[in-house]
Write a protein that holds these residues in place. Structure first.
Motif, mmCIF file in Angstrom:
data_model
loop_
_atom_site.group_PDB
_atom_site.id
_atom_site.type_symbol
_atom_site.label_atom_id
_atom_site.label_comp_id
_atom_site.label_asym_id
_atom_site.label_seq_id
_atom_site.Cartn_x
_atom_site.Cartn_y
_atom_site.Cartn_z
ATOM 1 N N UNK A 194 12.081 -2.741 3.485
ATOM 2 C CA UNK A 194 10.854 -1.938 3.513
ATOM 3 C C UNK A 194 11.168 -0.560 2.923
ATOM 4 N N UNK A 195 10.458 -0.180 1.833
ATOM 5 C CA UNK A 195 10.729 1.085 1.161
ATOM 6 C C UNK A 195 9.473 1.955 1.211
ATOM 7 N N UNK A 196 9.502 2.968 2.043
ATOM 8 C CA UNK A 196 8.349 3.840 2.221
ATOM 9 C C UNK A 196 8.054 4.637 0.956
ATOM 10 N N UNK A 197 6.774 4.772 0.659
ATOM 11 C CA UNK A 197 6.356 5.593 -0.472
ATOM 12 C C UNK A 197 6.412 4.913 -1.814
ATOM 13 N N UNK A 198 6.787 3.629 -1.860
ATOM 14 C CA UNK A 198 6.937 2.943 -3.148
ATOM 15 C C UNK A 198 5.862 1.878 -3.380
ATOM 16 N N UNK A 241 0.824 -1.205 0.000
ATOM 17 C CA UNK A 241 0.000 0.000 0.000
ATOM 18 C C UNK A 241 0.854 1.249 0.000
ATOM 19 N N UNK A 242 1.244 1.722 1.162
ATOM 20 C CA UNK A 242 2.073 2.919 1.253
ATOM 21 C C UNK A 242 3.557 2.607 1.117
ATOM 22 N N UNK A 243 3.889 1.349 1.040
ATOM 23 C CA UNK A 243 5.298 0.954 0.955
ATOM 24 C C UNK A 243 5.436 -0.287 0.090
ATOM 25 N N UNK A 244 6.658 -0.515 -0.372
ATOM 26 C CA UNK A 244 6.993 -1.756 -1.068
ATOM 27 C C UNK A 244 7.952 -2.545 -0.185
ATOM 28 N N UNK A 245 7.904 -3.867 -0.285
ATOM 29 C CA UNK A 245 8.840 -4.729 0.426
ATOM 30 C C UNK A 245 9.607 -5.552 -0.601
ATOM 31 N N UNK A 246 10.916 -5.374 -0.628
ATOM 32 C CA UNK A 246 11.800 -6.122 -1.514
ATOM 33 C C UNK A 246 12.356 -7.306 -0.726
#
Length: 296
Positions: free
Chosen positions: A148-152, A122-127
């Motif tokens: 955890x990458x906020x905003x992606x 949602x508000x973040x992506x997890x690689x």
């Protein structure tokens, strides 16, 4: 979008040589507080601590795998094809290591790393970065790092698994406290994680923190050592796997409360901020959740 999921997951694995020796292991152990247990008299010279800090009797804590060779798998994930992100938006979301055999005090190995998945939260992506490490004698360890990458987030991808490690409905069998030093992050970063989030107040402010925070993997190592010392009689070779979710931050100088529930080959662990140190108003704040140490 800065993260091209198809490109990132289709890329060929990155191969990286790793080399380490006793000095690297000793530095790592000192970076996670070896030799400073307050409940152990004269801890710096106590036999229980010297196995982490003296080269002629050195045992390697399995979490050293996260920094072995100074070639952090996390860094490889951030430079993978299709990944272009702002370092200030990055947090370590979770970590798992699986040991194939005990780590040698010195070694030369090869690390093969790839982006296994990118999830949309949602508000973040997890690689999810997967790494396998082997030396001339065969596999040493495998690891999964969740970045955890906020905003992606919000790109319409899979949300990914949401697994929770349920704690027993009873008081913990063991509760220990581990204090951190004001300079803990400055010492720990010498093992290879140079992210300025952990040293530079101005960079920490850009990331939304009022001061630098401790590396999640430093807390990760502190806690594994606490479990090994408390439940496994200091025998690092008994650890077969260790996983956690980083559920909150630690500021250098704070004290961790580590609660443990051993259960037939597993120790379930919960880590929070203790009611000690300079920020007692943060007592009970989460640090590590869904944490399990598997052992033989």
């Amino acid at each position: 979008m800065p993260i091209d999921v198809a490109k990132a997951t289709a890329a060929e694995p990155t191969s990286t040589p790793l080399t380490w020796d006793a000095k690297d292991v000793l530095l790592y152990h000192l970076g996670i507080g070896a030799g400073s247990r307050t409940e152990v008299p004269a801890a710096a010279t106590h036999p229980a601590e010297l196995r982490y800090t003296l080269e002629d009797r050195l045992h390697v804590l399995p979490s050293f795998a996260t920094v072995a060779g100074g070639k952090m798998a996390l860094a490889a994930g951030l430079s993978a094809p299709g990944i272009e992100i702002d370092l200030a938006a990055v947090l370590h979301g979770g970590q798992r290591i699986a040991m194939h055999r005990p780590l040698p005090v010195s070694g030369q190995a090869n690390q093969s790393s790839r982006v296994a998945a990118v999830y949309d939260k949602g508000k973040a992506a997890v690689i999810v970065l997967r790494s396998d490490v082997a030396d001339a004698d065969g596999p040493l360890w495998s690891s999964d790092s969740q970045i955890f990458v906020r905003g992606e987030g919000g790109f319409g991808g899979e949300r990914g698994p949401s697994q929770r490690a349920e704690l027993p409905d009873r008081d913990p069998d063991h509760t220990v406290h581990r204090s951190t030093r004001e300079d803990q992050a400055l010492l720990y970063r010498l093992s290879g994680d140079w992210n300025p989030l952990h040293a530079d107040p101005e960079f920490a402010a850009l990331a939304g923190f009022d001061r630098p925070i401790l590396h999640g993997l430093c807390s990760y190592g502190i806690v594994l050592k606490a479990v090994v010392d408390t439940v496994l009689d200091g025998d690092v070779s008994r650890v077969s796997a260790y996983e956690t979710r980083f559920s909150g931050v630690v500021y250098p100088g704070e004290t961790l409360r580590v609660r443990m529930w051993p259960q037939s080959g597993r120790v379930r662990v919960l880590v929070t901020i203790a009611d000690e140190g300079p920020d007692s108003e943060r007592a009970g704040a989460p640090v590590l959740a869904d944490t399990v140490v598997e052992y033989t």
